[in-house]
Structures are given as structure tokens and as C-alpha cells.
Design a protein around this motif. Structure first.
Motif, mmCIF file in Angstrom:
data_model
loop_
_atom_site.group_PDB
_atom_site.id
_atom_site.type_symbol
_atom_site.label_atom_id
_atom_site.label_comp_id
_atom_site.label_asym_id
_atom_site.label_seq_id
_atom_site.Cartn_x
_atom_site.Cartn_y
_atom_site.Cartn_z
ATOM 1 N N ASN A 225 0.859 -1.194 0.000
ATOM 2 C CA ASN A 225 0.000 0.000 0.000
ATOM 3 C C ASN A 225 0.892 1.239 0.000
ATOM 4 O OD1 ASN A 225 -2.908 -1.221 0.735
ATOM 5 N ND2 ASN A 225 -1.364 -2.243 1.990
ATOM 6 N N ILE B 161 -0.069 4.791 1.372
ATOM 7 C CA ILE B 161 -0.376 5.028 2.781
ATOM 8 C C ILE B 161 0.922 5.018 3.585
ATOM 9 C CG2 ILE B 161 -1.673 4.252 4.796
ATOM 10 C CD1 ILE B 161 -3.574 2.787 2.912
ATOM 11 N N GLU C 212 -10.743 5.320 5.834
ATOM 12 C CA GLU C 212 -10.570 4.209 4.888
ATOM 13 C C GLU C 212 -9.156 3.632 4.969
ATOM 14 O OE1 GLU C 212 -10.661 3.436 0.041
ATOM 15 O OE2 GLU C 212 -11.680 5.192 0.893
ATOM 16 N N GLU C 213 -8.156 4.499 5.015
ATOM 17 C CA GLU C 213 -6.767 4.042 5.086
ATOM 18 C C GLU C 213 -6.480 3.384 6.434
ATOM 19 O OE1 GLU C 213 -7.101 7.150 2.010
ATOM 20 O OE2 GLU C 213 -7.746 7.027 4.107
ATOM 21 N N LYS D 70 -7.854 -0.089 6.437
ATOM 22 C CA LYS D 70 -7.034 -0.978 5.611
ATOM 23 C C LYS D 70 -5.809 -1.460 6.398
ATOM 24 C CE LYS D 70 -5.943 -1.302 0.705
ATOM 25 N NZ LYS D 70 -5.907 -0.562 -0.579
ATOM 26 N N HIS E 296 -8.803 9.939 8.128
ATOM 27 C CA HIS E 296 -8.403 8.955 7.113
ATOM 28 C C HIS E 296 -8.955 7.567 7.444
ATOM 29 C CE1 HIS E 296 -5.850 12.116 5.621
ATOM 30 N NE2 HIS E 296 -5.114 12.129 6.716
#
Length: 422
Positions: free
Chosen positions: A68, A71, A325-326, A329, A323
């Protein structure tokens, strides 16, 4: 809470330069959100509370960022992290992802107040052992994803047990018989670190949960002013058993601290020692050639075998976090079998995630009970702040004086009507 908040503000001011970020960010000095080629970078803060986990978490962060690249995860580990976390959440400066403990009284209160995200039924919990999901609930809800667990047990010297042809005791009576045989052979059966009231507190809490049926409800009644410690007939035999076990200890248990006990046990000065699984790595470092293992504290009857478990590492999100969503994840990765296997192998803690193999042979017998779901939570998770310290100190005094009745009266003074006091 106000006192804690003021203290935390002072601590945080002194810790502002104490970040232990992962090393990947040095290769990318662009501010979070700045374009990098066709890709926009997002930085999230991972606030974690275990200094011994900094290195392994940096490795896991690197693994995550390889998959990723957009990020950037910045790890933050500071002194007094629980106070700093409380202050930051209370002042709307919460980190995007954090670790905490579901048994922690302050975390429980802030979770109930809506300061963290409710994860009840969330897919993030799908691979967590069902017994651990239940054990980590707060008011019937889950607010953290359990990653790794902590427990305690009895360390034993493998060479001494083999030399005396001793079997692992399955009941408390067998444990005493084993101690008698060891003592008769001129060897110290147990090492205790009774100079540290915290270690005593751990023993009392663990054994109450194992040996006294429905003790949680009983102590809750005492804290609500509905009962007294002396109302329960098995409290005195329980206290007497704690005291009587000390006749199998080294000469100056009350003058022995944790570090001294670890060193002496690792050097073969005793057959057994009760403490947590966190000592495995340190014992190996103290004496790499020492042969030792662990067995669960035995109950009165073999069929009642179970083990106290607390969630040692768990990850969550603040309410209204940045943040989202990040951050999610990243937590998905940290709770994956791949990441948890690496974390468990390095840290030596049992995993809360199904499908992860326990490769620490010294705790294999404890892990069998965990995997079978034969676990119970630490009963102190429901106690107001300070009660556990008072219990440890009162028990320490009882070891010094032998006054069992006085000890029960002190316990009653510690617990009685505690939940009605402001």
C-alpha cells in the motif's frame, strides 16, 4: 478523570518529540497528501502502547507499505501512553489507529461514552477466536480487534522434574505433593517475588478467578454494598492457601523482587516460579542453556482446568477519526493471519486470531486451554482504579504477619460499597 487529564497534558508536553516512527518515511519527505507521481500519499498515525513491540511493528508497517505505497504509517510510542492517549482523545486529537486494552477501566469508560468506534459484529472480528471476542466485550459490545493475548502460569525447571521423576500436576493437591517431593530432595520448590505487590496482585486475581466460583458477581455485590467479604465461607480457606504455599518458597520471599526471582530461577535455584508468559524471552536471554517450560495453575478438579486470559494487544479507531478508509485498511492487515503470525513468533504471545500457529514451545500447555476456549477474563477488569494495588499490598502484609482474619477485614474495607463512592 480531571486529575488524569492534567497529568496527561504535562506528560504529553514532555513527550512531543518522542515519536518512534517507522523508517520508511525518511525515504519520502513529502508532506502527507502531496502528490508523488500519479499517486497521492496519505499519512496515518499508529499510536501503540508497548515499547517492546516497536521493532516488530516497524517490520509489519514496512510489509504493509510494500503493498500500500500510497499510505504512510507513522508509529508513535511514548512514555505513559495510556494517559497520553486519554488526553489526546479527550481533546479531539486522537490518532487514526491505536492499541489499547479492553480490560482497562479508563478505556472502558471512554468506550461507553462514545469516544471510540463500536466494532460489534464488524468483519474485522471474523477471524478472532469466538471465546476472545466474548471475553473482550465491554457492556456487551466490542470496541477493539484483539490481536494477541497474555496469561500467567507456573514455570518449571525441566531438569529438576526429570531428575526427580515428577509429572506435571493436574490438581492443586498434586501441586502440593510435587512441592513436598522437591523440598524433601533439598531443592527449593518455589521462588516468589513478594517484594513486589504487583506480582502478588497478579497471583491473587488469577487464583480467585480459577478457584472461587462466581467470584466476579460476589465481588460486584460487595462493591455495591450488598455483601461483605466475610459472608463468603470459602474466602478464608482461599487466603490460607495463599499463605501456606509460602512454606515452599526461598527464605526471603518478601525481600525478593521480580528481576531477582527471574535471575535465580533461570540459574536453576528453584523448581517452579509463578508469573506471566512475558518472562519467557527474558529467561532465555538470562540463561540460553536453561531448560524450562510452563504448565497451567492446576484447579481442585482436573475437569475444571481453565486459564485467565487478558487481551495484551488490540487495535481500534477513535470516533470521528481521520483517514478512516486508510486506517481500516491498515487494521485489516494487522489483524491478518500473516501479520499476527509474525507478531506472535517475535513477541511470544498467544494469538487471538484463528489459524495462527503457536511456535513458542514453552507455553504450549497454556495455549491448548486457550485454543479450547477454556478461558476466563481477569476479574480486576471491573474494579475501580486503585483497588488492585490495594489488594496486592494487603496480601503482601498478610504474608508478613500471617493474620488471615485481619487480611479478610482489610479486603472488605477495600471492596465494600466501592462502586457507590464518589
Amino acid at each position: 478523570m480531571s486529575v488524569w487529564l492534567i497529568t496527561a497534558l504535562v506528560i504529553a508536553a514532555g513527550c512531543s518529540g518522542g515519536n518512534v516512527g517507522n523508517q520508511n518515511e525518511s525515504a519520502n519527505n513529502k508532506p502527507a497528501g502531496e502528490a508523488s507521481g500519479a499517486e497521492s500519499k496519505v499519512k496515518i498515525e499508529f499510536f501503540q502502547m508497548k515499547p517492546e513491540a516497536v521493532d516488530i511493528d516497524n517490520e509489519l508497517i514496512q510489509m504493509f507499505q510494500q503493498k500500500n505505497s500510497n499510505i504512510i504509517v507513522e508509529q508513535n510510542n511514548v512514555p505513559n501512553p495510556e494517559n497520553v492517549w486519554m488526553m489526546r482523545v479527550s481533546t479531539n486529537d486522537a490518532p487514526a489507529v491505536f492499541t489499547h486494552y479492553p480490560h482497562n477501566a479508563v478505556f472502558q469508560q471512554m468506550a461507553k461514552e462514545g469516544s471510540v468506534v463500536d466494532l460489534t459484529g464488524d468483519p474485522l472480528l471474523a477471524n478472532v477466536q469466538p471465546a476472545i471476542v466474548e471475553l473482550s466485550k465491554i457492556g456487551g459490545k466490542n470496541y477493539l480487534v484483539p490481536i494477541a493475548l497474555a496469561t500467567l502460569g507456573i514455570y518449571y525447571n525441566v531438569d529438576i522434574f526429570e531428575q526427580l521423576n515428577l509429572s506435571i500436576p493436574k490438581t492443586y493437591d498434586e501441586l502440593i505433593q510435587t512441592a513436598e517431593k522437591i523440598k524433601a530432595a533439598g531443592i527449593t520448590p518455589f521462588y516468589f517475588h513478594d517484594k513486589d505487590w504487583n506480582g502478588i496482585r497478579q497471583e491473587v486475581v488469577f487464583k480467585m478467578g480459577l478457584q472461587l466460583p462466581d467470584i466476579e458477581k460476589f465481588l460486584d455485590d460487595v462493591m455495591k454494598g450488598k455483601a461483605h467479604i466475610t459472608d463468603r465461607p470459602d474466602m478464608k480457606p482461599f487466603a490460607q492457601r495463599l499463605y501456606d504455599l509460602r512454606k515452599y518458597s526461598q527464605k526471603d520471599a518478601l525481600g525478593t523482587g521480580y528481576d531477582d526471582a527471574l535471575r535465580e530461577f533461570a540459574n536453576g535455584k528453584a523448581a517452579m516460579w509463578f508469573t506471566g508468559i512475558w518472562a519467557v524471552k527474558t529467561i532465555k536471554q538470562a540463561n540460553p542453556n536453561f531448560k524450562f517450560s510452563m504448565f497451567p495453575v492446576p484447579p481442585d478438579k482436573p475437569e475444571n482446568a481453565k486459564i485467565q486470559v487478558s487481551v495484551d494487544t488490540a487495535i481500534g479507531f477513535p470516533a470521528n477519526g481521520k483517514h478512516v478508509e486508510e486506517a481500516r485498511k491498515f487494521v485489516e492487515f494487522m489483524a491478518s493471519k500473516e501479520a499476527v503470525q509474525k507478531y506472535a513468533d517475535v513477541g511470544g504471545y498467544p494469538a487471538a486470531i484463528q489459524g495462527v500457529t503457536n511456535n513458542v514451545k514453552e507455553i504450549a500447555k497454556l495455549n491448548e486451554l486457550i485454543e479450547a476456549g477454556k478461558v476466563y477474563p481477569t476479574i480486576e477488569r471491573l474494579w475501580p482504579p486503585g483497588v488492585n494495588a490495594d489488594v496486592g499490598k494487603a496480601t503482601q502484609e498478610m504474608f508478613a504477619t500471617g493474620d488471615i482474619d485481619g487480611y479478610l477485614q482489610k479486603l472488605d474495607a477495600i471492596f465494600f460499597n466501592k462502586l457507590n463512592q464518589k
